[in-house]
Design an enzyme around this catalytic site. Structure first.
Site, PDB file in Angstrom:
ATOM      1  N   LYS A 100       0.811  -1.228   0.000  1.00 42.10           N
ATOM      2  CA  LYS A 100       0.000   0.000   0.000  1.00 42.10           C
ATOM      3  C   LYS A 100       0.843   1.277   0.000  1.00 42.10           C
ATOM      4  CE  LYS A 100      -3.993  -1.919   2.432  1.00 42.10           C
ATOM      5  NZ  LYS A 100      -4.988  -1.714   3.495  1.00 42.10           N
ATOM      6  N   ASP A 117      -9.734   2.995   2.368  1.00 43.39           N
ATOM      7  CA  ASP A 117      -9.799   2.428   3.724  1.00 43.39           C
ATOM      8  C   ASP A 117     -10.421   3.418   4.709  1.00 43.39           C
ATOM      9  OD1 ASP A 117      -8.738  -0.115   3.265  1.00 43.39           O
ATOM     10  OD2 ASP A 117      -6.670   0.545   3.553  1.00 43.39           O
ATOM     11  N   ALA A 131      -3.179   0.741   9.009  1.00 43.75           N
ATOM     12  CA  ALA A 131      -4.629   0.844   9.245  1.00 43.75           C
ATOM     13  C   ALA A 131      -4.931   2.027  10.155  1.00 43.75           C
ATOM     14  CB  ALA A 131      -5.138  -0.460   9.860  1.00 43.75           C
TER      15      ALA A 131
END
Ligand code: NDP
Length: 274
Positions: free
Chosen positions: A69, A105, A133
């Site tokens: 990512k 996300d 995250a």
């Protein structure tokens, strides 16, 4: 003439654990779209070449999971504002010979929280974790206007760097003080990998957390993490991690396949059956 066969995939290293193929293929079949979604295990050093290969094969785009990512940001022609803010992209669209990176996300996290617990009204949030995250969670909370966000991470220098990156309203606090930080908090998010299957549980006494607070765990294996079980037992509203996984896929599916898929209990159950 048959409709064009649209293709997308997820790239990771490893990738076998990913639920994305099951999710996208479910929607492809539900909406009777002539398309496919597969998984490719690609080493980080081969990412650029793999993307070129997908473009040559006529793919509409791909998802990226660990460890790609952040790496992919240097391989894009364009990136949306959220991907630039987070420094990571989880969705790529190939269009007009350009690689366009999105980060969905943060959107997925916010939508999931809204869906499971109602409007996001928090003024003080505590985020546990400072990995990829957690960056997306912080971006979402900033976009939602949460005034005070306390980041708490085992490696305190990463929490400090993240708080500095997001600026006003963000503070880092030592991991050892995570329980003290819960005082007056109205949203608690676990964005560490603690509580995941085959990982240590998250050691956190919730006694100092107001009962009005929402507790969200973005870990989704297991779905009912020990944190969520403890929070539910004492009366807090909770949001699990599966919603984020589903909602982050919605804009990607729409961009590649031209239909905005519906998120409903049936798709959740289908994924849980995996
Ligand atoms: P990273 O590897 O980037 O970050 C892991 C985080 O967990 C770091 O903050 C790390 O702290 C912390 N951590 C790991 N082990 C420990 C430990 N023993 N004690 C304290 N802290 C620990 O992973 P991601 O940020 O990508 O993912 C985190 C979790 O979120 C995973 O479980 C993943 O499955 C889940 N996730 C869920 C998504 C969803 O759609 N629901 C989307 C993306 C992720 P340190 O910095 O000190 O190492």
């Amino acid at each position: 003439m048959a409709a064009e066969n649209k293709k997308a995939c997820v790239i990771g290293w490893p990738v076998a654990h990913s639920l994305s193929p099951r999710l996208h293929n479910y929607w492809l079949s539900l909406y009777r779209i002539n398309g496919s979604y597969d998984a490719r295990e690609i080493r980080p050093e081969a990412l650029n070449q793999a993307l070129s290969q997908l473009e040559a094969e006529g793919y509409s785009g791909c998802n990226l999971t660990l460890p790609h990512k952040e790496l992919v940001m240097g391989l894009l022609d364009e990136a949306d504002a959220t991907a630039r803010q987070i420094g990571a992209a989880n969705t790529l669209i190939f269009k007009n010979k350009k690689r366009i990176g999105l980060n969905t996300d943060a959107y997925g996290f916010a939508q999931s929280l809204r869906e499971q617990t109602g409007a996001i009204k928090a003024s003080k949030a505590v985020v546990l974790g400072a990995g990829g995250a957690a960056r997306a969670v912080c971006a979402a909370l900033k976009q939602e206007g949460v005034q005070q966000i306390i980041i708490c991470n085992r490696s305190s220098e990463k929490a400090q760097a993240l708080a500095a990156h997001f600026g006003a309203g963000f503070l880092a606090t030592p991991w050892e003080q995570r329980e003290t930080a819960l005082s007056g908090c109205d949203l608690l998010v676990n964005a560490t990998s603690l509580g995941m299957q085959q990982k240590e549980p998250l050691a956190l006494d919730l006694a100092g957390l107001p009962l009005s607070a929402v507790v969200c765990d973005i870990v989704y294996r297991p779905l009912n993490t020990p944190l969520l079980l403890a929070a539910r037992k004492r009366g807090n509203r909770v949001a699990d991690g599966l919603g984020m996984l589903i909602w982050q896929a919605v804009p990607a599916f729409e961009a590649w396949f031209g239909v905005r898929p519906e998120v409903n209990p049936t798709v959740r159950e289908y994924l849980l059956a995996a």
